[in-house]
Design a protein around this motif. Sequence first.
Motif, PDB file in Angstrom:
ATOM      1  N   UNK A  67       0.854  -1.075  -0.047  1.00 33.22           N
ATOM      2  CA  UNK A  67       0.067   0.002   0.199  1.00 33.22           C
ATOM      3  C   UNK A  67       0.803   1.213  -0.210  1.00 33.22           C
ATOM      4  N   UNK A  68       0.582   2.288  -0.841  1.00 33.32           N
ATOM      5  CA  UNK A  68       1.071   3.438  -0.967  1.00 33.32           C
ATOM      6  C   UNK A  68      -0.140   4.654  -0.672  1.00 33.32           C
ATOM      7  N   UNK A  69       0.433   5.405   0.474  1.00 30.32           N
ATOM      8  CA  UNK A  69      -0.555   6.531   0.575  1.00 30.32           C
ATOM      9  C   UNK A  69      -0.118   7.400  -0.291  1.00 30.32           C
ATOM     10  N   UNK A  87       3.805   0.884   2.758  1.00 29.13           N
ATOM     11  CA  UNK A  87       3.955  -0.023   3.819  1.00 29.13           C
ATOM     12  C   UNK A  87       3.933  -1.384   3.359  1.00 29.13           C
ATOM     13  N   UNK A  88       4.504  -2.295   3.750  1.00 32.74           N
ATOM     14  CA  UNK A  88       4.575  -3.667   3.657  1.00 32.74           C
ATOM     15  C   UNK A  88       3.526  -4.204   4.436  1.00 32.74           C
ATOM     16  N   UNK A 132       0.043  -2.081  11.401  1.00 34.57           N
ATOM     17  CA  UNK A 132       0.239  -1.297  12.487  1.00 34.57           C
ATOM     18  C   UNK A 132      -0.210   0.204  11.956  1.00 34.57           C
ATOM     19  N   UNK A 133       0.192   0.600  10.825  1.00 35.42           N
ATOM     20  CA  UNK A 133      -0.648   1.968  10.549  1.00 35.42           C
ATOM     21  C   UNK A 133      -2.068   1.967  10.561  1.00 35.42           C
TER      22      UNK A 133
END
Length: 344
Positions: A13-15, A22-23, A29-30
């Motif tokens: 995922x890329x914000x 994030x992996x 966790x995010x």
Amino acid sequence: MARCAICGRPAIYVSRASGMAFCEKHFLEYFDRKVRRTLRRYKLFGPEEKIVVAVSGGKDSMSLLHYLLRLSKRVPGWRVAALLVDEGIRGYREYTIERFLRFVEEHGVEYRIARFRDEFGYTLDEIVKIGKERGLPYLPCTYCGVFRRYLMNKTAREMGATVVATAHNLDDLVQTYLMNVFNNDWDKIARLGPISGPGTHPRFVRKVKPFYEVLEKETTIYAVINGLYTGFEECPYARLSVRWYIRRMLNELEERSPGVKYSLLRSLQTAIRILEEAGRVKTGDEEEGPYTCAICGEPSAHPICRACQLRLELGILKLSEERLRSLPEAARRMALEAMNRWSR
């Protein structure tokens, strides 16, 4: 391939708003930090709660049930149950019910299924057909929204809920915000905060939105990671709603200008703050108010609740002359208007 900003592993995922990637491990966790921050910031739950999660069987609500069930294991005073409202939409609801039942039975979750047919005598499909035959101007989403909120509040109260958690995410909220801006409906905008209630009526159950600051894309990824997103069913009535077009428009804007949805959420929060200062914010939702419906006894913003008004207009609720005469004057007048509105 994008790499996790924390550990360097391949990202899932890329914000685009923040540029962070994030992996799987660090996405979870995010996600957890984001939701817990919302719970703390808006004080959504107390230390002792019977939380009834409103579940449709879709990705957002299944994610919310999964998340709160896991979190409740760390909070001894929380009990989590699930409530699904079955509107009776052929070719759609039966599949989400199957997914819902599989989850609650596997995890031993207390649950209830509340059905339109049992409460109102008709499924939503039948109600939509009756409405068309009577020439009523309402879209299917109008009947669905009013009757579903009515049944959710009533059933959750019967389950002993102290709070109902709904899976409205950031996308849902900014879509609704824009819809109400277009309709110049500021009273409804004032009710788009993370908490609805506690209202002034003793039969109204407080409602909260734990995913208030979470993007729909993020709940989808959470659902996929946890094996909750096993199929995609779309409500056959969805494309008839203005929301469908606003959702598509917002997704296109977000693609062109990452962060637009967050900006709209801040705009909504500013609008609510201004409306609070002007005394326009009410404590309940649109069905809650100082009245008790003279027909069904549920909370209402008027002498007769919106659900009973619609049932009278549809002709699926009949009142005898004796029953009409027994109603208070304001309620009797509203009932007669609803019964005669589309019969001229």
